[in-house]
Enzyme design. Structure first.
Site, short mmCIF file in Angstrom:
data_model
loop_
_atom_site.label_atom_id
_atom_site.label_comp_id
_atom_site.label_asym_id
_atom_site.label_seq_id
_atom_site.Cartn_x
_atom_site.Cartn_y
_atom_site.Cartn_z
N ASN A 179 -54.12 -73.84 -14.55
CA ASN A 179 -54.20 -73.58 -13.11
C ASN A 179 -52.86 -73.03 -12.63
OD1 ASN A 179 -52.45 -75.86 -12.09
ND2 ASN A 179 -53.98 -77.01 -13.26
N PRO B 71 -59.12 -88.14 -19.16
CA PRO B 71 -58.86 -89.42 -18.47
C PRO B 71 -58.11 -89.17 -17.17
CG PRO B 71 -57.43 -89.15 -20.40
CD PRO B 71 -58.38 -87.99 -20.41
N ASP B 72 -58.35 -90.01 -16.17
CA ASP B 72 -57.62 -89.89 -14.90
C ASP B 72 -56.33 -90.72 -15.05
OD1 ASP B 72 -56.61 -90.27 -12.28
OD2 ASP B 72 -58.55 -89.65 -11.48
N LYS C 76 -58.77 -94.11 -6.01
CA LYS C 76 -57.79 -94.37 -7.08
C LYS C 76 -57.01 -95.66 -6.81
CE LYS C 76 -57.32 -89.42 -8.02
NZ LYS C 76 -57.37 -88.94 -9.41
O1 PMT Z 1 -46.54 -77.06 -8.76
P1 PMT Z 1 -46.53 -76.36 -7.41
O2 PMT Z 1 -46.81 -74.87 -7.54
O3 PMT Z 1 -45.29 -76.64 -6.63
O4 PMT Z 1 -47.78 -76.94 -6.59
C1 PMT Z 1 -47.77 -78.29 -6.20
C2 PMT Z 1 -49.20 -78.88 -6.20
C3 PMT Z 1 -50.03 -78.13 -5.18
C4 PMT Z 1 -49.83 -78.77 -7.59
C5 PMT Z 1 -49.03 -80.39 -5.81
O5 PMT Z 1 -48.45 -80.45 -4.51
C6 PMT Z 1 -50.38 -81.11 -5.77
O6 PMT Z 1 -51.06 -81.15 -4.76
N1 PMT Z 1 -50.78 -81.72 -6.92
C7 PMT Z 1 -52.07 -82.40 -7.07
C8 PMT Z 1 -53.17 -81.43 -7.32
C9 PMT Z 1 -54.55 -82.02 -7.18
O7 PMT Z 1 -55.28 -81.69 -6.34
O8 PMT Z 1 -54.83 -82.95 -7.99
P2 PMT Z 1 -56.29 -83.69 -8.07
O9 PMT Z 1 -57.00 -83.76 -6.81
O10 PMT Z 1 -56.97 -83.06 -9.22
O11 PMT Z 1 -55.82 -85.12 -8.47
C10 PMT Z 1 -55.43 -86.13 -7.53
C11 PMT Z 1 -54.33 -86.94 -8.11
O12 PMT Z 1 -54.70 -87.52 -9.37
C12 PMT Z 1 -53.07 -86.14 -8.41
O13 PMT Z 1 -51.99 -86.98 -8.12
C13 PMT Z 1 -53.17 -85.86 -9.90
O14 PMT Z 1 -51.88 -85.71 -10.51
C14 PMT Z 1 -53.85 -87.10 -10.42
N2 PMT Z 1 -54.71 -86.86 -11.60
C15 PMT Z 1 -55.78 -86.04 -11.52
C16 PMT Z 1 -56.60 -85.86 -12.63
C17 PMT Z 1 -56.28 -86.50 -13.83
N3 PMT Z 1 -57.00 -86.34 -14.90
N4 PMT Z 1 -55.19 -87.30 -13.90
C18 PMT Z 1 -54.40 -87.48 -12.80
O15 PMT Z 1 -53.40 -88.21 -12.87
#
Ligand code: PMT
Length: 398
Positions: free
Chosen positions: A209, A306-307, A342
C-alpha cells in the site's frame, strides 16, 4: 523553526572537524537559534573566526581578555545568556580539561561557569578515542551530567577508519532540537510499527500500500525526543532511521507480527501506525509467474493476516496500546468502532487523503474522554502532541 528564541553558545575546539561546525552554525541559525561562537586558539588554525561571524551574524569570541567585554567577564556574560552550551568538535584535549575542571582559556572557563546544559560532540582519531585516559574522562563527564553526542564510526581525516568521527551537522542539529523537548516519556519504553507491509505473490510481485512510513517515523522521533527508549518495527520504506531509535526491518505482516511479539513484553507503550495488509496470498509462488503459461490469469487465493494490535491488546498485561485508523469516509464512526473492537484506550483517526504519503496530516484522537481534534500540521508536530497525550494516559494508568 524548531529553535526559535533559543540562545546557543557553540564552542569550537581545534580539530579538522571544525569545518563541519560552520555548517552546524548555518543549520542552527536556519532553525531560529541565536548562535554565539566561541573558539579556542587551536580552532582558529583550522577555520577563521570570520567564517563563523558571517554565518552567525555575531562577532566571534576567542580570547578571555577580549577588550570588547567591558567588565572582563566574557566567561560569565556568555554563559548566562545561553539556553544551552554545545561544543562541536570537542577535542580529546578539551574533554580532558573539562573532566578535570581546568579553565585556562575562554571556552574552558565559560564551560566551568555555566548554569545551563552542556552537550559535547567529540571528534578525534580512533586510537585517541579508545585510549584509557579518554575513556576515563568520558566516564567522568557522563557522571557529571554532560551529554555526549556520538561520535560516529567511519573514515577519518588521518586515513584510518573507526570510531571518533564527529556526528554530521544535521545529526547534531536534531540532538539540539531534541534537547529542548519536554522529557515526558523519560524511562519509558515504546514499541511502534510503521510503514506498509509487502505480501509476496511471487519473487518479484506482491501486495502492498501507499504508506510512506513518515507518520510512524515522526512518532518514533518524538518519543525518543521525549526521553523514551524506542523500538521501531518498520515495513519497507526509504526513510533514514531516527537517531537513537532501534529499528527492526521487516517486510510482511507475519514478520511484523513476529518482531512485535518478540519485543512487546519489554515495553510500556505499543503504537501501531503501520498500514498492515489484512490479507496475504495463501501460497506465494517460488518462481516468477509467466504470462501466458495458463489460458486465464492465475487466481490469487488470499488468507487473513493476524491482527497484531488486537493480539497485543489481549495480552494478560498489555502495554498502553495506541492504534491508527485511516478512513476514506465516516472517520468518527469507523475509528471509534475500531477502538472498541480492538479494545484499546486510544485510536488516532486520519483521512486517507491527509495521512498517506505527505509531510503534513490532520488527526483526531479518540479515547474514553471523547474526541480531541488536532489542527493540520507537519507530522512531527502532531507526533509531539500525540506523545503528550500518551504521557497523560500513562500517568493516569499508574
Ligand atoms: O506512512 P504515512 O505515509 O505517513 O501514512 C500514515 C498512515 C496513514 C498509514 C497512518 O497514519 C495510519 O493511519 N495507519 C493505519 C492505517 C489503517 O487504516 O490501518 P487499519 O485500519 O488497517 O488498522 C487499524 C489498526 O490496527 C492500525 O493501528 C494498524 O496498524 C493495526 N493493524 C491492522 C491490521 C493488522 N493485521 N494488524 C494491525 O496491527
Amino acid at each position: 523553526m524548531e529553535l526559535a528564541g533559543r540562545h546557543i553558545v557553540l564552542g569550537v575546539t581545534g580539530g579538522i572537524a571544525a569545518y563541519k561546525a560552520a555548517e552546524l552554525v548555518r543549520l542552527l541559525v536556519r532553525e531560529g537559534a541565536a548562535v554565539q561562537v566561541v573558539m579556542t586558539e587551536a580552532a582558529t588554525r583550522f577555520v577563521t573566526p570570520v567564517t563563523f561571524q558571517a554565518l552567525s551574524g555575531r562577532p566571534v569570541f576567542t580570547d578571555q581578555w577580549d577588550p570588547r567585554v567591558a567588565n572582563n567577564m566574557a566567561h560569565i556574560d556568555l554563559s548566562r545568556e545561553a539556553d544551552a552550551l554545545l561544543v562541536a568538535p570537542a577535542s580529546a584535549d578539551f574533554l580532558a580539561k573539562l573532566a578535570n575542571g581546568l579553565a585556562d582559556d575562554l571556552l574552558t572557563t565559560l564551560v566551568l561557569a555555566r548554569d545551563c546544559r552542556l552537550l559535547v560532540a567529540p571528534a578525534m582519531n580512533r586510537q585517541m578515542w579508545e585510549n584509557p585516559a579518554t575513556c576515563r574522562n568520558l566516564a567522568t563527564l557522563r557522571s557529571d551530567g554532560v551529554d555526549i553526542l556520538g561520535p560516529a564510526s567511519g573514515d577519518q581525516a588521518c586515513g584510518e577508519t573507526g570510531l571518533g568521527r564527529m556526528l554530521e551537522a544535521e545529526e547534531i542539529l536534531l540532538e539540539m532540537v531534541a534537547h529542548f523537548q519536554p522529557r515526558l516519556l523519560a524511562d519509558k519504553r515504546v514499541l511502534l510499527t510503521a510503514g506498509p507491509t509487502f505480501e509476496a505473490i511471487d519473487p518479484v510481485r506482491g501486495i502492498t500500500n501507499l504508506s510512506s512510513g513518515k507518520m510512524g517515523y515522526a512518532i518514533a522521533r518524538a518519543a525518543r525526543e521525549a526521553g523514551a527508549q524506542v523500538t521501531l518495527v518498520s515495513g519497507p520504506v526509504s526513510l533514514p532511521c531516527p537517531q537513537g531509535v532501534n529499528r527492526i526491518d521487516v517486510s510482511s505482516a507475519l514478520q511484523m507480527h513476529a518482531a512485535v511479539h518478540g519485543k512487546v513484553a519489554e515495553n510500556d507503550v505499543f503504537i501501531a501506525v503501520a498500514a498492515v495488509a489484512d490479507y496475504r496470498p495463501a501460497m506465494p509462488v517460488a518462481q516468477k509467474i509467466k504470462k501466458g503459461a495458463q489460458a486465464a490469469p492465475p487466481p490469487i487465493e488470499l488468507v487473513q493476516n493476524p491482527d497484531i494490535l488486537a493480539e497485543v491488546a489481549m495480552l494478560p498485561a498489555p502495554p498502553l496500546c495506541v492504534g491508527f485508523a485511516a478512513e476514506s469516509e465516516k472517520l468518527d464512526e469507523y475509528a471509534e468502532s475500531k477502538r472498541r473492537s480492538k479494545k484499546i484506550p486510544l485510536i488516532v483517526g486520519n483521512l486517507i487523503n491527509d495521512g498517506f504519503g505527505g509531510d503534513d496530516n490532520t488527526l483526531i484522537l479518540f479515547d474514553d474522554d471523547g474526541q480531541h481534534p488536532l489542527a493540520p500540521a507537519p507530522k512531527l508536530q502532531l507526533a509531539r502532541q500525540l506523545v503528550a497525550r500518551i504521557a497523560t494516559l500513562l500517568a493516569e494508568r499508574q
